[in-house]
Every structure is written in C-alpha cells, then in structure tokens.
Motif scaffolding. Structure first.
Motif, mmCIF file in Angstrom:
data_model
loop_
_atom_site.group_PDB
_atom_site.id
_atom_site.type_symbol
_atom_site.label_atom_id
_atom_site.label_comp_id
_atom_site.label_asym_id
_atom_site.label_seq_id
_atom_site.Cartn_x
_atom_site.Cartn_y
_atom_site.Cartn_z
ATOM 1 N N GLU A 1 49.898 -10.162 4.476
ATOM 2 C CA GLU A 1 49.872 -10.418 3.033
ATOM 3 C C GLU A 1 48.443 -10.406 2.493
ATOM 4 N N ARG A 2 47.514 -10.918 3.270
ATOM 5 C CA ARG A 2 46.109 -10.898 2.835
ATOM 6 C C ARG A 2 45.583 -9.466 2.766
ATOM 7 N N LEU A 3 45.942 -8.644 3.751
ATOM 8 C CA LEU A 3 45.507 -7.251 3.701
ATOM 9 C C LEU A 3 46.159 -6.540 2.516
ATOM 10 N N TRP A 4 47.433 -6.823 2.283
ATOM 11 C CA TRP A 4 48.113 -6.209 1.137
ATOM 12 C C TRP A 4 47.391 -6.538 -0.171
ATOM 13 N N ASN A 5 46.982 -7.779 -0.321
ATOM 14 C CA ASN A 5 46.269 -8.166 -1.539
ATOM 15 C C ASN A 5 44.939 -7.434 -1.667
ATOM 16 N N GLY B 1 42.105 -2.896 -4.397
ATOM 17 C CA GLY B 1 41.116 -1.855 -4.131
ATOM 18 C C GLY B 1 39.860 -2.376 -3.471
ATOM 19 N N ASP B 2 39.994 -3.449 -2.692
ATOM 20 C CA ASP B 2 38.837 -4.129 -2.107
ATOM 21 C C ASP B 2 38.702 -3.750 -0.630
ATOM 22 N N GLU C 1 36.735 -6.567 6.490
ATOM 23 C CA GLU C 1 36.310 -7.862 7.012
ATOM 24 C C GLU C 1 37.490 -8.630 7.595
ATOM 25 N N LEU C 2 38.634 -8.528 6.944
ATOM 26 C CA LEU C 2 39.826 -9.234 7.412
ATOM 27 C C LEU C 2 40.230 -8.785 8.809
ATOM 28 N N VAL C 3 40.303 -7.466 9.037
ATOM 29 C CA VAL C 3 40.783 -6.981 10.334
ATOM 30 C C VAL C 3 39.749 -7.197 11.432
ATOM 31 N N THR C 4 38.469 -7.048 11.110
ATOM 32 C CA THR C 4 37.449 -7.262 12.143
ATOM 33 C C THR C 4 37.339 -8.741 12.505
ATOM 34 N N ARG C 5 37.453 -9.613 11.507
ATOM 35 C CA ARG C 5 37.397 -11.046 11.808
ATOM 36 C C ARG C 5 38.602 -11.463 12.639
ATOM 37 N N ALA C 6 39.742 -10.839 12.368
ATOM 38 C CA ALA C 6 40.944 -11.186 13.132
ATOM 39 C C ALA C 6 40.757 -10.899 14.618
ATOM 40 N N VAL D 1 47.106 -5.997 15.225
ATOM 41 C CA VAL D 1 46.480 -5.804 13.920
ATOM 42 C C VAL D 1 46.763 -4.393 13.413
ATOM 43 N N LEU D 2 46.679 -3.423 14.297
ATOM 44 C CA LEU D 2 46.940 -2.036 13.909
ATOM 45 C C LEU D 2 48.394 -1.814 13.488
ATOM 46 N N LEU D 3 49.329 -2.292 14.313
ATOM 47 C CA LEU D 3 50.736 -1.923 14.126
ATOM 48 C C LEU D 3 51.554 -2.947 13.348
ATOM 49 N N ASP D 4 51.196 -4.222 13.458
ATOM 50 C CA ASP D 4 51.965 -5.260 12.783
ATOM 51 C C ASP D 4 51.343 -5.697 11.463
ATOM 52 N N VAL D 5 50.124 -5.225 11.208
ATOM 53 C CA VAL D 5 49.455 -5.567 9.954
ATOM 54 C C VAL D 5 49.158 -4.306 9.142
ATOM 55 N N ILE D 6 48.252 -3.463 9.649
ATOM 56 C CA ILE D 6 47.845 -2.285 8.873
ATOM 57 C C ILE D 6 49.016 -1.336 8.658
ATOM 58 N N ALA D 7 49.761 -1.019 9.706
ATOM 59 C CA ALA D 7 50.885 -0.089 9.572
ATOM 60 C C ALA D 7 51.958 -0.643 8.633
ATOM 61 N N VAL D 8 52.188 -1.934 8.683
ATOM 62 C CA VAL D 8 53.182 -2.546 7.799
ATOM 63 C C VAL D 8 52.732 -2.448 6.343
#
Length: 365
Positions: A20-24, A29-30, A36-41, A51-58
């Motif tokens: 949800e944070r990545l979606w926001n 457009g940020d 920063e979100l994915v690297t910090r994760a 992170v790749l498949l359950d966050v970015i891909a979703v």
C-alpha cells in the motif's frame, strides 16, 4: 474482501502494508519514495524476492487494473510503470539483494513486438537472487538478434515473455528458432493463456504462470535439450488452408474497407470527432489482428474472449459497444470465402450478445 492472512516476511513486516505504501508513492508519481521504500525494506531484512513479487508486481498489476477501469490514462499508466521499473532497478543494485552466481546461465527476453518488459525484468531479478547468471535482453527482441546472442553467449535455457496474444505467431518463430540450435525454451505471460494452453500448442519446453513458478521450475532441474531433428515440422496443420496468411497480409485493406463501410452500417459514427475516428480505426486493427491470431492458433475461443474484454473496456470509457457487431458483420462479408474466419466471427458476435445481456442485468462479466 479477502479473508486470507496478508503475506508477511520472515521478520514479521506486513507485506500488504508495504504494498500500500508503494502504491501511494506510485500514485503520487514519487519515484524517490518508491525506491527508498524497497531498498529500506531489504536493508531491514525483508526478503528481496518477496519485495519484487509480492509488492512491486502486485502494485504493477493494480496499475493495469486502473487503466482497464479508465481511472488511469495511458500516460499515467506509463509513468506508474516507469516508477516500478526504477524500484526494481534500485533493489537489484542494492548490496543487500545481491547473490553470487552459483548455477547456470539463462537468457531472458520479450518476444518481438512485446513492449511490456516489467514481467521479464522481475523474472530476471528473481533468477539472479536464486543464483543464476542472467542475460536480460529487455523488450521487443527480434528473433534473429536473439539467436545471434545465443550463438555468442550460450545459455542453458531461454525464458520468453509475452503479455499480448497477438504476439504468439512471433513467439512460435522464436521458440522454434531457439530449439533449432539446441536451446530449450520456457515461456510465460498472459499471452500463453491462463493454463499455458498456447505454450503447449506452440511447442515450448516449459510454461510457468508467474516469475516464482518459473524460477521454481528451473530450480527443479535443467530443461531437456530439444531434439529438433525429430520434432514434427508441421505442428499447426490447420495453417494449410492459408486463411491466417491471407488475413494477416490483407489486414490494412480489411481495416480500411470496414472503416469506410461502417459509417453506413453504424450512422452514429458520422458524428465522431477526429480522435474518435482514429480510435475506431485502431479498434478495427486490433480486431483483425486478434482474428488473424485465432486463425494461426486454430483456437475459436481466443477471439470471442478478446471481444468481450474489448466491450468491457469500451464501457468503462463510456463508449457504446454497439459499433462492434456491425463491424464484425462487415468483416464477415469481406471474408465470406474463409470458413474458419467466418466461424470465429460468428462466435465473436455471439459473445458480444452475451456480454450485452450480462451487463444489462447489472452483472458485468
């Protein structure tokens, strides 16, 4: 709403919350917040593959849904995709997500004409995380260039990606060419059908519905080297009637003829502005292209499914789908001497009728 437990990484981080944070970030457009979100994760111990498949891909899947529902313009969809691509690149470059290559070598590429490269990129990064050495060739790779690459840099397998069914004839050529030089092919993407039916039809050595499944398949053991000399050459015997070839070669003429006649068959079109006329021509071109693909595959379900989807997309954009049956009738008139094409067009018209009835009942398909 789903009642399943949201996926969590081994350290207890809520993957759904990260999504949800990545979606926001994508919605705003940020790109800086996204990367920063994915690297910090991953720095905090979240599994990079997750992170790749359950966050970015979703999130990318949600982008496509927003476009289909007409809540994203094409430009917004492209911008959102670009941010997700940057997030993948940032994660891939981060030391916490690097793995030493300990397995073989895989070439990952999109079929010629396929511009949706993110699924292939996600697979590439997942394979790297699992210890493969990967040559990622990106979007729209012409088959001769793919084969040239394989002659220069041998691979244990090729992973081909395609999301649009109209690329399947080209995918078939790529599969056959790779196998002819002894390289097995794993295919994936929506183009090959939800159950991989077109992967089997076109002779791929393996099919996977998603990146995780593809990586799992490759981890189970090497794909067998194709014995091309013993492969049946005439693997699509229905092409002997030449209907596919003739329709594909005359597609431009068919579109122009139907477009011109449509003004009389569908009088509302006379009031279209220039943009609406251009989009109508584009829709007709897609219809002919999908018809040709259905003829190539010998599959009479592909075309009706495409038309039903098209009708829903048009409805989401407030465009009446009533122009589709007249267009199909005009196309059938032009192809009256093509039995398979006529049958497919008939099934397509029936599918549109069912879609109209379902939508009218307030229960969209």
């Amino acid at each position: 709403m789903s009642t399943t437990t949201p996926p969590r990484s081994p350290d207890g981080v809520d993957i759904e919350f990260l999504t949800e944070r990545l979606w926001n970030a994508v919605l705003n457009g940020d790109e800086y917040s996204a990367t920063e979100l994915v690297t910090r994760a991953v720095e905090e111990g979240v599994d990079a593959e997750s992170v790749l498949l359950d966050v970015i891909a979703v999130v990318q899947g949600r982008v496509g849904q927003e476009w289909a529902a007409n809540r994203f313009t094409v430009a917004q969809e492209h911008a959102a995709t670009a941010i997700n691509e940057r997030a993948v690149a940032a994660l891939a470059a981060h030391p916490a997500a690097r793995t030493t290559a300990s397995r073989g070598r895989i070439t990952v590429a999109c079929v010629d004409g396929e511009w949706h490269a993110l699924p292939a990129r996600l697979l590439s990064e997942v394979l790297k995380l699992r210890g493969w050495r990967v040559d990622y060739l990106g979007a729209q790779v012409p088959t001769p260039h793919l084969i040239s690459h394989l002659h220069t840099i041998p691979a244990d397998a090729v992973a081909l990606s395609s999301s649009i069914a109209t690329r399947l004839p080209t995918a078939h050529a790529a599969i056959t060419a790779c196998q002819a030089i002894g390289v097995p092919v794993l295919v994936g993407g929506a183009a090959f059908g939800p159950d991989g039916r077109y992967a089997r039809l076109l002779g791929a050595d393996a099919w996977a519905p998603d990146a995780r499944s593809a990586a799992d398949r490759l981890a189970r053991g090497p794909l067998p080297r194709p014995q091309f000399d013993h492969q049946q050459v005439d693997d699509l015997p229905h092409l002997a009637d030449q209907e596919y070839t003739l329709v594909a070669r005359s597609s431009g003429t068919l579109v122009r003829t139907v477009f011109t006649a449509l003004e009389d068959a569908f009088p509302a079109m006379r009031a279209y502005d220039e943009m609406q006329r251009e989009r109508t021509a584009e829709d007709l071109a897609h219809i002919v292209e999908f018809l040709a693909t259905a003829l190539y595959l010998g599959d009479e379900t592909l075309f009706p499914d495409f038309l039903a989807w098209t009708a829903q997309i048009l409805a989401a954009r407030g465009v009446p789908a009533q122009s589709l049956p007249p267009a199909l009738a005009l196309l059938a008139r032009e192809l009256k001497d093509f039995p398979r094409a006529a049958r497919i067009l008939e099934h397509g018209t029936e599918a549109l009728t069912k879609t109209d009835h379902t939508t009218a009942a307030g229960n969209p398909a």
